[in-house]
Design a protein around this motif. Structure first.
Motif, PDB file in Angstrom:
ATOM      1  N   LYS A  43      16.384 -16.087  34.954  1.00 44.70           N
ATOM      2  CA  LYS A  43      15.397 -15.209  34.312  1.00 44.70           C
ATOM      3  C   LYS A  43      14.140 -16.010  33.986  1.00 44.70           C
ATOM      4  N   ILE A  44      13.017 -15.297  34.019  1.00 49.79           N
ATOM      5  CA  ILE A  44      11.755 -15.928  33.613  1.00 49.79           C
ATOM      6  C   ILE A  44      11.060 -15.026  32.603  1.00 49.79           C
ATOM      7  N   GLN A  45      10.159 -15.618  31.867  1.00 50.30           N
ATOM      8  CA  GLN A  45       9.386 -14.871  30.887  1.00 50.30           C
ATOM      9  C   GLN A  45       8.307 -14.050  31.598  1.00 50.30           C
ATOM     10  N   ALA A  46       8.052 -12.865  31.100  1.00 50.39           N
ATOM     11  CA  ALA A  46       7.037 -11.994  31.690  1.00 50.39           C
ATOM     12  C   ALA A  46       5.670 -12.684  31.716  1.00 50.39           C
ATOM     13  N   LYS A  47       5.417 -13.532  30.715  1.00 45.24           N
ATOM     14  CA  LYS A  47       4.119 -14.228  30.657  1.00 45.24           C
ATOM     15  C   LYS A  47       3.930 -15.180  31.849  1.00 45.24           C
ATOM     16  N   ASP A  48       5.031 -15.618  32.461  1.00 45.66           N
ATOM     17  CA  ASP A  48       4.947 -16.512  33.620  1.00 45.66           C
ATOM     18  C   ASP A  48       4.541 -15.781  34.902  1.00 45.66           C
ATOM     19  N   ILE A  49       4.626 -14.457  34.885  1.00 47.28           N
ATOM     20  CA  ILE A  49       4.287 -13.656  36.073  1.00 47.28           C
ATOM     21  C   ILE A  49       2.836 -13.894  36.488  1.00 47.28           C
ATOM     22  N   LYS A  50       1.947 -13.977  35.519  1.00 46.32           N
ATOM     23  CA  LYS A  50       0.517 -14.170  35.830  1.00 46.32           C
ATOM     24  C   LYS A  50       0.316 -15.456  36.627  1.00 46.32           C
ATOM     25  N   VAL A  51       0.920 -16.531  36.173  1.00 49.17           N
ATOM     26  CA  VAL A  51       0.791 -17.824  36.858  1.00 49.17           C
ATOM     27  C   VAL A  51       1.413 -17.743  38.252  1.00 49.17           C
ATOM     28  N   ALA A  52       2.577 -17.103  38.324  1.00 49.84           N
ATOM     29  CA  ALA A  52       3.267 -16.993  39.613  1.00 49.84           C
ATOM     30  C   ALA A  52       2.437 -16.173  40.606  1.00 49.84           C
ATOM     31  N   LEU A  53       1.894 -15.055  40.148  1.00 51.55           N
ATOM     32  CA  LEU A  53       1.080 -14.220  41.037  1.00 51.55           C
ATOM     33  C   LEU A  53      -0.184 -14.946  41.489  1.00 51.55           C
ATOM     34  N   ARG A  54      -0.781 -15.688  40.575  1.00 48.45           N
ATOM     35  CA  ARG A  54      -1.966 -16.468  40.958  1.00 48.45           C
ATOM     36  C   ARG A  54      -1.608 -17.522  41.993  1.00 48.45           C
ATOM     37  N   ALA A  55      -0.471 -18.143  41.831  1.00 50.31           N
ATOM     38  CA  ALA A  55      -0.020 -19.154  42.795  1.00 50.31           C
ATOM     39  C   ALA A  55       0.199 -18.533  44.171  1.00 50.31           C
ATOM     40  N   LEU A  56       0.513 -17.226  44.185  1.00 46.76           N
ATOM     41  CA  LEU A  56       0.752 -16.525  45.442  1.00 46.76           C
ATOM     42  C   LEU A  56      -0.502 -15.821  45.972  1.00 46.76           C
ATOM     43  N   GLY A  57      -1.667 -16.089  45.331  1.00 50.57           N
ATOM     44  CA  GLY A  57      -2.933 -15.573  45.851  1.00 50.57           C
ATOM     45  C   GLY A  57      -3.441 -14.282  45.234  1.00 50.57           C
ATOM     46  N   PHE A  58      -2.824 -13.829  44.149  1.00 47.66           N
ATOM     47  CA  PHE A  58      -3.268 -12.602  43.478  1.00 47.66           C
ATOM     48  C   PHE A  58      -3.985 -12.955  42.191  1.00 47.66           C
ATOM     49  N   GLU A  59      -4.906 -12.096  41.772  1.00 49.29           N
ATOM     50  CA  GLU A  59      -5.664 -12.319  40.541  1.00 49.29           C
ATOM     51  C   GLU A  59      -5.535 -11.098  39.627  1.00 49.29           C
ATOM     52  N   PRO A  60      -4.356 -10.869  39.050  1.00 47.94           N
ATOM     53  CA  PRO A  60      -4.191  -9.687  38.200  1.00 47.94           C
ATOM     54  C   PRO A  60      -4.907  -9.841  36.858  1.00 47.94           C
ATOM     55  N   ASN A  61      -5.509  -8.735  36.379  1.00 48.08           N
ATOM     56  CA  ASN A  61      -6.107  -8.792  35.048  1.00 48.08           C
ATOM     57  C   ASN A  61      -5.018  -8.453  34.018  1.00 48.08           C
ATOM     58  N   LYS A  62      -5.362  -8.520  32.739  1.00 45.48           N
ATOM     59  CA  LYS A  62      -4.385  -8.347  31.671  1.00 45.48           C
ATOM     60  C   LYS A  62      -3.717  -6.967  31.714  1.00 45.48           C
ATOM     61  N   ASP A  63      -4.515  -5.907  31.892  1.00 49.36           N
ATOM     62  CA  ASP A  63      -3.971  -4.547  31.929  1.00 49.36           C
ATOM     63  C   ASP A  63      -3.067  -4.338  33.138  1.00 49.36           C
ATOM     64  N   GLU A  64      -3.496  -4.862  34.269  1.00 57.87           N
ATOM     65  CA  GLU A  64      -2.713  -4.735  35.502  1.00 57.87           C
ATOM     66  C   GLU A  64      -1.369  -5.446  35.334  1.00 57.87           C
ATOM     67  N   LEU A  65      -1.403  -6.592  34.701  1.00 57.06           N
ATOM     68  CA  LEU A  65      -0.186  -7.362  34.462  1.00 57.06           C
ATOM     69  C   LEU A  65       0.784  -6.585  33.571  1.00 57.06           C
ATOM     70  N   LYS A  66       0.248  -5.997  32.505  1.00 57.89           N
ATOM     71  CA  LYS A  66       1.082  -5.185  31.609  1.00 57.89           C
ATOM     72  C   LYS A  66       1.723  -4.037  32.379  1.00 57.89           C
ATOM     73  N   ARG A  67       0.936  -3.372  33.211  1.00 53.59           N
ATOM     74  CA  ARG A  67       1.428  -2.231  33.987  1.00 53.59           C
ATOM     75  C   ARG A  67       2.546  -2.679  34.932  1.00 53.59           C
TER      76      ARG A  67
END
Length: 184
Positions: A43-67
């Motif tokens: 399991k990983i923390q939801a807050k780590d998703i932003k870093v993981a997505l950025r590492a994979l080439g995505f740039e999600p904003n805060k609202d998009e991440l929450k969604r």
């Protein structure tokens, strides 16, 4: 592999791209997931998703991440397992493919060789006329102008538009129109 899917969202048509990952791709995503699963719990923390997505080439904003996170974390625990992570990633990849497909559609409409100099990549009245004829749709000039007016009606009044672009649809307006109609 990406395949278009038609779904329903609040009574409106919604087009999405369904992404199917190969076994190799899933293994690579699992390796990325494991980098964030530092304690080996699966399991990983939801807050780590932003870093993981950025590492994979995505740039999600805060609202998009929450969604994205709330769409898979039904309990609101803030903890995601690999399957949840994979679902978030596949959703993001589908959105990216949808945008790319929409841009291809825009480019299919606009024929820069037919345009006057200085118009660049826009959809002109003539572009609409040619496309409507190619698909066998008998539309009057008035109907075609109505389409352009509808697509450009939300153009900011203070935005300076070159005179030769006044009756043209820009890429930004095309994208906004498709987003508004839930086709993108």
């Amino acid at each position: 592999m990406a395949t278009p899917m038609k779904g329903k969202k609040q009574g409106k048509a919604e087009w999405k791209v369904k992404i199917e990952l190969t076994a190799q791709q899933k293994a690579e995503v699992k390796q990325a997931f494991d980098l964030f699963d530092v304690d080996g719990t699966g399991k990983i923390q939801a807050k780590d998703i932003k870093v993981a997505l950025r590492a994979l080439g995505f740039e999600p904003n805060k609202d998009e991440l929450k969604r994205l996170v709330s769409s898979v974390d039904k309990t609101g625990s803030g903890v995601l397992d690999f399957n949840m992570f994979l679902e978030v990633l596949v959703k993001k990849m589908g959105e990216k493919d949808s945008k790319e497909e929409t841009l291809k559609a825009f480019k299919m409409f606009c024929d820069t060789e037919r345009h006057d100099r200085g118009k660049g990549e826009v959809i002109t009245f003539e572009d609409l006329r040619v496309v409507s004829q190619e698909i066998g749709e008998q539309m009057t000039d008035e109907e075609l102008m109505e389409m352009i007016e509808f697509a450009t009606k939300n153009r900011p009044k203070d935005k300076k538009v070159k005179e030769n672009l006044k009756d043209c649809v820009t890429e930004e307006e095309f994208m906004r129109l498709l987003k508004k109609t839930n086709l993108y």
